[in-house]
Design an enzyme around this catalytic site. Structure first.
Site, PDB file in Angstrom:
ATOM      1  N   LYS A  99       0.835  -1.199   0.000  1.00 55.20           N
ATOM      2  CA  LYS A  99       0.000   0.000   0.000  1.00 55.20           C
ATOM      3  C   LYS A  99       0.874   1.255   0.000  1.00 55.20           C
ATOM      4  O   LYS A  99       0.618   2.220  -0.729  1.00 55.20           O
ATOM      5  CB  LYS A  99      -0.923   0.007   1.227  1.00 55.20           C
ATOM      6  CG  LYS A  99      -1.814   1.259   1.347  1.00 55.20           C
ATOM      7  CD  LYS A  99      -2.833   1.349   0.213  1.00 55.20           C
ATOM      8  CE  LYS A  99      -3.463   2.730   0.068  1.00 55.20           C
ATOM      9  NZ  LYS A  99      -4.300   3.122   1.176  1.00 55.20           N
ATOM     10  N   LYS A 146       1.841  12.280   4.447  1.00 58.21           N
ATOM     11  CA  LYS A 146       2.248  11.289   5.452  1.00 58.21           C
ATOM     12  C   LYS A 146       2.728  10.001   4.787  1.00 58.21           C
ATOM     13  O   LYS A 146       3.753   9.428   5.167  1.00 58.21           O
ATOM     14  CB  LYS A 146       1.053  10.962   6.366  1.00 58.21           C
ATOM     15  CG  LYS A 146       1.293   9.844   7.343  1.00 58.21           C
ATOM     16  CD  LYS A 146       0.002   9.038   7.654  1.00 58.21           C
ATOM     17  CE  LYS A 146      -0.546   8.334   6.406  1.00 58.21           C
ATOM     18  NZ  LYS A 146      -1.648   7.393   6.674  1.00 58.21           N
TER      19      LYS A 146
END
Lengths: 288, 288, 288, 288
Positions: free
Chosen positions: A170, A238
């Site tokens: 991911k 992030k």
């Protein structure tokens, strides 16, 4: 099955909704309680602490924004990890870095709780329809057990290896997403400076061989300069940070990805952290 | 129609072949004369200077590797520009920067020669089949005149504005190509360091929403680590340099594209300049 | 005073030696015990665990390579933190990030141990002579108490604010060091490619207004291409990583520093991690 | 000696003034005629075209802002190159890239004019006092001839090799200047975000081993946030661009310098092109 769900953001609420529609008994917790309402109406039980969402369930899902949020919900005051029954299964669908997932698996194992990382890819519309892709890391047996529930939320379930490998993939996908968006923003800025309209640039590039297919879904945002958040820029930022930190741990140079990270940093510093991450395209436009 | 063609590299030879098959009388020139042989066999007349390829033709195509190569062929010793008939049309299909195209148009106009920039996109296979996309800059009337010939070589012909706009769009497309390839290389390097096989990474990323669709055509190269040049790395490096120079002229910051340019610089400095540009993926692999 | 010292690397051993020469009773610990020998000969007592170095001392110094090393010595098996007397003072001279220093201060305060961060600047020769600069963060009263000991090791003691501010300044200095070294390396590579000898480049640049003065001390290494480690490249790489992580926490874009970080990453991946950090100059040279 | 001087910017006017004070007969030209006034008052003859500044002089100096400005003055309408006497000497003190200097030498040689590149380093104050450093490329005999005049303007005269080597060294120095300024700006931004005052940061860093000594001269600008141009940002940006273009020609990767170039691009795009180049420090500050 008695299922807990912690984290009802724009993705989580849709995923939990699909579990509910699949006939499962659902206990939900969200830091901002208002977000639980639609699910309560649909039959879920909303509770006041993460721990309450964990008591008596055999499977707990989390869908949170950052590693810190997961830590706080799991291990903070009234955290859920201590409240889970021994032998139950916690599936973290949050986008985190692989070493964090391995760390959570260790914390869980100390309490005899099983752990899987299973972050998802797909837009809000895809989440709504229950057609997400799950990128799973963990034991095959645990995945087998969870599969019927994952299939209520997703169309494709990829088992990528032991704990952490779902998070790893991911992270890699999202860092590509960020890099492509940042590179495309520079193409738009250069193209517009040369006299092309944004529409001609989108017509020529999007859908062609050298632009990420995801850009088709960003077209309206880019043409209207209105960046209603689907995937907020601060989360993209992030994810790029997590990827760069992981690359540092692994000793892998990533100069292009680091430059993309800094483009999102500049966009966030310019006040765009809560817009959709495609707003990075405004970074260069604003300056002309 | 009497047509000249200068530049018989891996793309040019296929484009010229399609003009010949379309029934045109073709005069060809290439610096390395061996490359003209297959076209001679097929009925073209090969000549020994660029100037001879220009005499008596009403339309001249050029398909060369760099702005310097175009300058040398057009304006150097025995250059073709002085040999072109007044009123004839020169179409430059080379990938150059827009200010160079405008400069060539000016040189041509001094000799009453019309000029268009019409670089192409598409792989060797696409060139072979006559299905390229032309990105054209110049007068609509000139394009109308050239269209029947362009249609022998290409499926899509986009008129993007006055002289230079074809080159501008091509430059933007190629700089995206370079950035996506460099970013993907870093994803492969990070993924492999984390334990994924290259095959799993390609399976998961290529064909998905966040990888350039062109990567499907690079899959075999990436899996076999054999980088037979289709689009040589040194040309990709040149295109990124042209784009960054143009951005400087336009005052547009492009930090991510500049970082990608430097990744290709490092790959070239490592001895990969004559491999396919996808060999940039080896930059990080070699180092482990 | 009874003083403990943990970490006898190339800097630590010189600092501890100066404490000893100052007449203090010293207990020392190092993971590799051989490094304690010269100090034992000079009168120090070498012990076998970090905890033993802490028992009964009123002040403990640490000089370790990374935050992980500090964590392991302080809190790991036989760690020193639990062995320190309530009310004693731990001064960490390691180069770490400010949030790590604050975290250590918190851990210390739980056991009623006082904490200061006091990393140093200066070369080996400067450490040998006891002329280091201390960059101190913490309470003024604690610094006052420690000052006589710091003065045995250093010439300048700067109090920069509360806990963490010493580490913050050190991190900023080291990130400048890394950026200047990486930029200078590129100047050497470009200059040599243009035909300048390394000696002419060093003669012209070093000592002038636009090169870091520290480069004078790297001149021999750069001219002989022999990079005996004074400040190992892997620690410079670590410091740049800590700075970039802190910048991310603070929301500050640092594209140039990130690019420098990646240059050191590439040098480490090329096998130079254990050389002096000035070996980053070989990154470009090797490739030609 | 009859001397011509073309280009009376902030540096040129001071250099020409020193030639005049040295007793030479001076003909001056500047695009904006007002700038010639102080020199006319002091005895120089101001003319209306570059060509007039060249007629009858045995030595011509140029001090212009960019390669394009040099080309235009030398070879444009009423350019000086055609007006120079055969055998005369043209010394270009402009900061340009080495391949441009070699190109100008070639143009000059066609007209039997000798050429040297002799860019300078030093601040306005240093120029005023006639204490510049000349970095000279060209024939030793030509330099010997020019030396008495150069010594009126400069204290140090370095002969660095044949034509182009002066420009090469100047380009390398200025690219270091840019990189150090950009890196220091990021240090200021990070430091301020962590709670340090700008004054503490300057006190600690400037004058120390890891900051460029030139920063002492920028201290007031950085503390008052008032960036009266001494060396305008747009010229620093140009020098970084020239250096990166030369690195491309030479096949040398320079990722850190390219990132610094893009920081100045962003500052220019933000409206700071005409401020002193140290204003790049505001890029990050403004965004907080």
């Amino acid at each position: 099955m008695n299922v807990g769900f912690v984290g009802l953001g724009i993705m989580g609420v849709r995923m939990a909704g699909n579990l509910l529609r699949g006939g499962h008994s659902l206990v939900v917790f969200n830091r901002t309680p208002e977000k639980s309402r639609p699910l309560e109406t649909a039959g879920a039980r909303a509770v006041r602490t993460p721990a309450e969402a964990a008591r008596g369930v055999s499977l707990l899902f989390t869908m949170l924004s950052t590693p810190d949020a997961v830590t706080s919900m799991a291990l903070g005051k009234d955290g859920f990890l201590g409240a889970l029954t021994r032998g139950s299964l916690w599936i973290d669908c949050s986008s985190v870095d692989p070493s964090f997932s391995r760390h959570m698996a260790l914390e869980a194992s100390r309490l005899a709780v099983r752990f899987m990382d299973a972050p998802v890819t797909g837009s809000l519309a895809v989440a709504e329809k229950g057609e997400l892709t799950f990128l799973a890391g963990g034991d095959a047996a645990d995945l087998k057990e969870a599969r019927p529930l994952l299939q209520l939320m997703g169309k494709t379930i990829r088992h990528l290896g032991p704990v952490g490998m779902g998070s790893a993939m991911k992270m890699i996908i999202n860092m590509q997403l960020g890099a492509l968006m940042a590179a495309f923003s520079e193409a738009l800025a250069l193209g517009e400076s040369l006299g092309f309209s944004r529409t001609i640039l989108l017509d020529t590039l999007v859908g062609g061989p050298v632009a990420g297919p995801f850009l088709a879904g960003k077209r309206t945002k880019l043409e209207t300069h209105a960046y209603e958040p689907e995937f907020p820029l601060r989360w993209q930022q992030k994810d790029l940070h997590l990827a760069c930190t992981t690359a540092w741990e692994q000793g892998v140079p990533m100069p292009v990805i680091n430059a993309a990270k800094e483009a999102f940093m500049a966009a966030a510093a310019d006040g765009m952290a809560d817009l959709d991450f495609s707003a990075v395209a405004e970074l260069h436009v604003r300056k002309h």
